[in-house]
Design an enzyme around this catalytic site. Sequence first.
Site, PDB file in Angstrom:
ATOM      1  NE  ARG A 113       5.926  -0.251  10.128  1.00 10.71           N
ATOM      2  CZ  ARG A 113       4.792  -0.315   9.421  1.00 10.71           C
ATOM      3  NH1 ARG A 113       4.732   0.301   8.235  1.00 10.71           N
ATOM      4  NH2 ARG A 113       3.753  -0.977   9.849  1.00 10.71           N
ATOM      5  NE  ARG A 118      -4.810  -1.491   9.974  1.00  8.64           N
ATOM      6  CZ  ARG A 118      -3.732  -1.012   9.383  1.00  8.64           C
ATOM      7  NH1 ARG A 118      -3.790   0.092   8.708  1.00  8.64           N
ATOM      8  NH2 ARG A 118      -2.623  -1.664   9.453  1.00  8.64           N
ATOM      9  NE  ARG A 139       1.954  -5.022  11.141  1.00  2.00           N
ATOM     10  CZ  ARG A 139       3.042  -4.810  10.408  1.00  2.00           C
ATOM     11  NH1 ARG A 139       4.216  -5.281  10.798  1.00  2.00           N
ATOM     12  NH2 ARG A 139       2.956  -4.135   9.282  1.00  2.00           N
ATOM     13  NE  ARG A 173       7.687  -2.207   6.317  1.00  4.69           N
ATOM     14  CZ  ARG A 173       6.368  -2.176   6.460  1.00  4.69           C
ATOM     15  NH1 ARG A 173       5.616  -1.634   5.538  1.00  4.69           N
ATOM     16  NH2 ARG A 173       5.812  -2.689   7.532  1.00  4.69           N
ATOM     17  CE  LYS A 193      -2.041  -1.164   3.895  1.00  9.44           C
ATOM     18  NZ  LYS A 193      -1.347  -2.440   4.190  1.00  9.44           N
TER      19      LYS A 193
HETATM   20  P1  AP5 Z   1       4.827  -1.571   1.931  1.00  8.74           P
HETATM   21  O1  AP5 Z   1       4.439  -0.800   0.737  1.00  8.74           O
HETATM   22  O2  AP5 Z   1       5.567  -0.860   3.005  1.00  8.74           O
HETATM   23  O3  AP5 Z   1       3.540  -2.348   2.521  1.00  8.74           O
HETATM   24  P2  AP5 Z   1       2.227  -1.811   3.223  1.00  8.74           P
HETATM   25  O4  AP5 Z   1       1.060  -2.442   2.556  1.00  8.74           O
HETATM   26  O5  AP5 Z   1       2.235  -0.325   3.309  1.00  8.74           O
HETATM   27  O6  AP5 Z   1       2.412  -2.505   4.636  1.00  8.74           O
HETATM   28  P3  AP5 Z   1       2.324  -1.908   6.112  1.00  8.74           P
HETATM   29  O7  AP5 Z   1       3.098  -2.820   6.992  1.00  8.74           O
HETATM   30  O8  AP5 Z   1       2.670  -0.460   6.150  1.00  8.74           O
HETATM   31  O9  AP5 Z   1       0.809  -2.086   6.393  1.00  8.74           O
HETATM   32  P4  AP5 Z   1       0.121  -2.115   7.733  1.00  8.74           P
HETATM   33  O10 AP5 Z   1      -1.269  -1.987   7.281  1.00  8.74           O
HETATM   34  O11 AP5 Z   1       0.403  -3.262   8.600  1.00  8.74           O
HETATM   35  O12 AP5 Z   1       0.809  -0.909   8.538  1.00  8.74           O
HETATM   36  P5  AP5 Z   1       0.312   0.548   8.942  1.00  8.74           P
HETATM   37  O13 AP5 Z   1       1.480   1.410   8.963  1.00  8.74           O
HETATM   38  O14 AP5 Z   1      -0.860   0.934   8.152  1.00  8.74           O
HETATM   39  O15 AP5 Z   1       5.697  -2.833   1.442  1.00  8.74           O
HETATM   40  C1  AP5 Z   1       6.248  -3.738   2.372  1.00  8.74           C
HETATM   41  C2  AP5 Z   1       7.622  -4.207   1.884  1.00  8.74           C
HETATM   42  O16 AP5 Z   1       7.474  -4.955   0.697  1.00  8.74           O
HETATM   43  C3  AP5 Z   1       8.601  -3.076   1.551  1.00  8.74           C
HETATM   44  O17 AP5 Z   1       9.879  -3.461   1.951  1.00  8.74           O
HETATM   45  C4  AP5 Z   1       8.516  -2.956   0.027  1.00  8.74           C
HETATM   46  O18 AP5 Z   1       9.742  -2.525  -0.531  1.00  8.74           O
HETATM   47  C5  AP5 Z   1       8.229  -4.394  -0.378  1.00  8.74           C
HETATM   48  N1  AP5 Z   1       7.380  -4.491  -1.580  1.00  8.74           N
HETATM   49  C6  AP5 Z   1       6.331  -3.690  -1.926  1.00  8.74           C
HETATM   50  N2  AP5 Z   1       5.790  -4.088  -3.094  1.00  8.74           N
HETATM   51  C7  AP5 Z   1       6.514  -5.179  -3.489  1.00  8.74           C
HETATM   52  C8  AP5 Z   1       6.444  -6.032  -4.638  1.00  8.74           C
HETATM   53  N3  AP5 Z   1       5.532  -5.849  -5.593  1.00  8.74           N
HETATM   54  N4  AP5 Z   1       7.346  -7.057  -4.708  1.00  8.74           N
HETATM   55  C9  AP5 Z   1       8.286  -7.250  -3.735  1.00  8.74           C
HETATM   56  N5  AP5 Z   1       8.392  -6.456  -2.651  1.00  8.74           N
HETATM   57  C10 AP5 Z   1       7.521  -5.426  -2.528  1.00  8.74           C
HETATM   58  O19 AP5 Z   1      -0.194   0.294  10.443  1.00  8.74           O
HETATM   59  C11 AP5 Z   1       0.696  -0.003  11.485  1.00  8.74           C
HETATM   60  C12 AP5 Z   1      -0.066  -0.082  12.804  1.00  8.74           C
HETATM   61  O20 AP5 Z   1      -0.692   1.187  13.090  1.00  8.74           O
HETATM   62  C13 AP5 Z   1      -1.224  -1.085  12.853  1.00  8.74           C
HETATM   63  O21 AP5 Z   1      -0.797  -2.384  13.184  1.00  8.74           O
HETATM   64  C14 AP5 Z   1      -2.123  -0.463  13.913  1.00  8.74           C
HETATM   65  O22 AP5 Z   1      -1.642  -0.731  15.203  1.00  8.74           O
HETATM   66  C15 AP5 Z   1      -1.976   1.019  13.653  1.00  8.74           C
HETATM   67  N6  AP5 Z   1      -2.988   1.540  12.700  1.00  8.74           N
HETATM   68  C16 AP5 Z   1      -2.744   2.112  11.494  1.00  8.74           C
HETATM   69  N7  AP5 Z   1      -3.895   2.447  10.891  1.00  8.74           N
HETATM   70  C17 AP5 Z   1      -4.890   2.079  11.734  1.00  8.74           C
HETATM   71  C18 AP5 Z   1      -6.307   2.149  11.666  1.00  8.74           C
HETATM   72  N8  AP5 Z   1      -6.937   2.653  10.577  1.00  8.74           N
HETATM   73  N9  AP5 Z   1      -7.010   1.664  12.705  1.00  8.74           N
HETATM   74  C19 AP5 Z   1      -6.404   1.156  13.796  1.00  8.74           C
HETATM   75  N10 AP5 Z   1      -5.070   1.044  13.929  1.00  8.74           N
HETATM   76  C20 AP5 Z   1      -4.317   1.521  12.897  1.00  8.74           C
HETATM   77 MG    MG Z   2       2.356   1.080   4.875  1.00 12.50          MG
END
Ligand code: AP5
Ligand code: MG
Length: 213
Positions: free
Chosen positions: A160, A88, A171, A127, A13
Amino acid sequence: MNLILLGPPGAGKGTQAKMLVETYQIPQISTGDILRAAVKDGTTLGKEARSYMDKGQLVPDSVVIGIVEERLQQPDCKTGYMLDGFPRTVPQAEALDGMLQNLGSEIDHVVSIEVDNEELVKRLTGRRTCRECGAGFHVMFDPPKQEGVCDKCGGELYQRDDDNVETVTSRLQVYESQTMPLIDYYKTQGKVRPIEGVGEIKEVFNRVTQVLS
Ligand code: AP5
Ligand code: MG
């Protein structure tokens, strides 16, 4: 254009959002990034959020809904925005519908990026993110030219806190139980655009832009 990027942790994402910002000139609103910034600054919000994030649990709905409501009223969202990691839960999606109704706006597309769990674990544990500009890398799939250093700004790359195997497992479970129901929620509204998320980053990007055009 108003978008939601939906998908499990590690689906890409954030990676796709950063490329879409360039193409469509609309801001990326990542609740994860906003919460991590609050944790880093040691604010009251950050202290509360940290206890959930470290365990791989969701931060309470009321907290994130408030953050997004405020953010969507900023002037840069007038011409469109991309929600990354929000909503979410079904209550978050319902709250978003209410907010948008008040603003006289609506979501155009829900881009749902699909990747299998085995690949997700590899992506998350490898990552690396830039402390300065937030650019994302992967030690194997998208390595920086120099280990530990951001290609874009020369900043330091870090891992992270929630990218260890134990927290990643939690997660992924939270995604399945609390976030996956949103796919049906938005299918009912006819807005889901499924995207195969495995393949080169650029290839996935082409799939996304094709669906949006
Ligand atoms: P990346 O693009 O970073 O993946 P992502 O989908 O953004 O994954 P996240 O871990 O950020 O998602 P998340 O939903 O768990 O975390 P968030 O920060 O929202 O890609 C990942 C890796 O893969 C990178 O190294 C990239 O280079 C590689 N990659 C990408 N595309 C690729 C491809 N095609 N091929 C190979 N490699 C590839 O949330 C974190 C925490 O915050 C949650 O756990 C929760 O506690 C809290 N939180 C956030 N939002 C909310 C909400 N709305 N409600 C409640 N709690 C929330
Ligand atoms: Mg992300």
